[in-house]
Design an enzyme around this catalytic site. Structure first.
Site, PDB file in Angstrom:
ATOM      1  N   PHE A 199     -19.655  -0.841  -3.507  1.00  0.00           N
ATOM      2  CA  PHE A 199     -20.912  -1.070  -4.222  1.00  0.00           C
ATOM      3  C   PHE A 199     -22.055  -1.343  -3.252  1.00  0.00           C
ATOM      4  O   PHE A 199     -23.162  -0.804  -3.409  1.00  0.00           O
ATOM      5  CB  PHE A 199     -20.745  -2.264  -5.171  1.00  0.00           C
ATOM      6  CG  PHE A 199     -21.644  -2.228  -6.379  1.00  0.00           C
ATOM      7  CD1 PHE A 199     -21.131  -2.082  -7.655  1.00  0.00           C
ATOM      8  CD2 PHE A 199     -23.020  -2.351  -6.242  1.00  0.00           C
ATOM      9  CE1 PHE A 199     -21.960  -2.057  -8.771  1.00  0.00           C
ATOM     10  CE2 PHE A 199     -23.853  -2.317  -7.345  1.00  0.00           C
ATOM     11  CZ  PHE A 199     -23.328  -2.168  -8.614  1.00  0.00           C
ATOM     12  N   HIS A 239       1.088 -11.895   1.649  1.00  0.00           N
ATOM     13  CA  HIS A 239       0.015 -11.226   0.911  1.00  0.00           C
ATOM     14  C   HIS A 239      -0.492 -12.056  -0.270  1.00  0.00           C
ATOM     15  O   HIS A 239      -1.697 -12.107  -0.538  1.00  0.00           O
ATOM     16  CB  HIS A 239       0.525  -9.867   0.405  1.00  0.00           C
ATOM     17  CG  HIS A 239      -0.551  -8.855   0.207  1.00  0.00           C
ATOM     18  ND1 HIS A 239      -0.313  -7.504   0.251  1.00  0.00           N
ATOM     19  CD2 HIS A 239      -1.874  -8.968  -0.038  1.00  0.00           C
ATOM     20  CE1 HIS A 239      -1.432  -6.841   0.052  1.00  0.00           C
ATOM     21  NE2 HIS A 239      -2.400  -7.713  -0.131  1.00  0.00           N
ATOM     22  N   TYR A 277       0.851  -1.177   0.000  1.00  0.00           N
ATOM     23  CA  TYR A 277       0.000   0.000   0.000  1.00  0.00           C
ATOM     24  C   TYR A 277       0.895   1.237   0.000  1.00  0.00           C
ATOM     25  O   TYR A 277       1.549   1.547   0.992  1.00  0.00           O
ATOM     26  CB  TYR A 277      -0.927   0.011   1.215  1.00  0.00           C
ATOM     27  CG  TYR A 277      -1.869  -1.165   1.311  1.00  0.00           C
ATOM     28  CD1 TYR A 277      -2.087  -2.018   0.227  1.00  0.00           C
ATOM     29  CD2 TYR A 277      -2.554  -1.437   2.488  1.00  0.00           C
ATOM     30  CE1 TYR A 277      -2.945  -3.098   0.313  1.00  0.00           C
ATOM     31  CE2 TYR A 277      -3.427  -2.523   2.581  1.00  0.00           C
ATOM     32  CZ  TYR A 277      -3.609  -3.347   1.499  1.00  0.00           C
ATOM     33  OH  TYR A 277      -4.463  -4.422   1.603  1.00  0.00           O
TER      34      TYR A 277
END
Length: 340
Positions: free
Chosen positions: A224, A132, A64
């Protein structure tokens, strides 16, 4: 009302019933404005507000930024580190201009990555440390073996895996106890519930057999299911959703119809759609701790209240009828990085 808490895995890690995903505060390598423009001051304020609300489980990752997200989290937790459970992830290689250049699960990268994240997070230990993505060129036993060395050294408390298959989880757990498995999981993304390709137990069943907690990311379907739908055509090219298969064409239109079911249940409870989506995830079992991501305090405060929403069996059945979503989870390149 106070924040509820849950045991994550069977090794003694306890966290708030929902966590906070911080990815959107910096974006990821090569995509700094993944979900629109970032604001460091608001990101720091959001993390600190989470602590005030009783949310102590913070999810970050080396990729990130890259690196910038861990630095931001350290700034926000300055003077408050003892109140936080920090989860971070490693496992990518980067190009000279800090874009993702592949995966790296080598023991050398295990050690190198941990030293870097400890420095950026300004801490002497990581509470929960994930690989990850699986590096298929390195046996999972080698990677987890090197991660376990860091537990013995006192630099890491608990180990986790992200987006890995039931078979890989089982092999890893045989080397060192795995505390949590992270994956996308929501009303419309049920991959964790599916059986393995060989017909054996899937990820959720395997985790429950082994006493491993489950950490769903994107429990709101990348925003969403939160009810605030952007028109993909109006988004800048730098926004991830501009290219998300589930925000495209016919898939987007069908998924909007699915959202109406979430909104119907929300209206019944005088709740927000995001709260219903999170309550659904929480109802899947006491070993599940979702980490909805946000970079704003206003959305955080809505999400935090989801732990107090109890859905009825009829609500759950209605929501279960929604999925799956139309469209793949990721582009073809993204799908190649996950394991099932």
């Amino acid at each position: 009302m106070s924040m509820k808490r849950r045991a994550l895995g069977g090794q003694g890690l306890e966290v708030s019933a929902i966590g906070l995903g911080t990815m959107g505060m910096t974006g990821v390598a090569g995509m700094p404005e993944l979900y629109g423009a970032t604001d460091e001051a608001e990101g720091i304020a959001t993390i600190r507000r989470a602590l005030d609300l009783g949310i102590d489980f913070f999810d970050t990752a080396e990729v990130y930024g890259p690196y910038d997200n861990e630095v931001l989290l350290a700034k926000a937790l300055e003077g408050r580190r003892d109140r936080a459970v920090i989860a971070t992830k490693f496992g990518f290689r980067y190009s000279i201009d800090n874009k993702i250049a592949g995966v790296d699960g080598s023991p050398e990268n295990v050690r190198r990555s941990l030293d870097g994240c400890l420095q950026r997070l300004k801490t002497d230990h990581i509470d929960l440390w994930y690989q990850h993505r699986r590096d298929r060129a390195v046996p999972i036993e080698e990677t987890v073996g090197a991660m376990a060395e860091q537990v013995k050294a006192g630099k890491v408390r608990f180990l986790g895996l992200s987006e890995m298959s039931a078979a890989t989880i089982r092999c890893a757990h045989a080397v060192h106890p795995i505390t949590a498995v992270q994956s996308e999981y929501s009303i419309w993304e049920r991959n964790l519930e599916q059986r393995a390709p060989d017909g054996g137990p899937g990820v959720i069943d395997t985790c429950r057999e082994l006493g491993i907690g489950i950490v769903p990311y994107s429990p709101l379907g990348r925003g969403f299911l939160g009810g605030q739908l952007p028109d993909p055509a109006t988004l800048p090219d730098s926004d991830y959703r501009r290219h998300d298969p589930r925000f495209q064409g016919e898939a987007y239109e069908r998924n909007k119809r699915l959202l109406t079911v979430v909104e119907t249940v929300a209206a019944r409870h005088e709740a927000k759609p995001a709260q219903v989506a999170l309550a659904w995830v929480l109802a899947r079992g006491p070993d599940i701790v979702p980490i909805p991501g946000t970079k704003r305090r206003s959305y955080l405060e809505v999400n935090a209240q989801a732990v107090h929403l109890t859905l009825t069996p009829a609500d759950l059945a209605e929501l279960d009828s929604v999925g799956p979503a139309s469209g793949e989870r990721y582009t073809e390149r993204g799908m190649a990085t996950i394991e099932r």
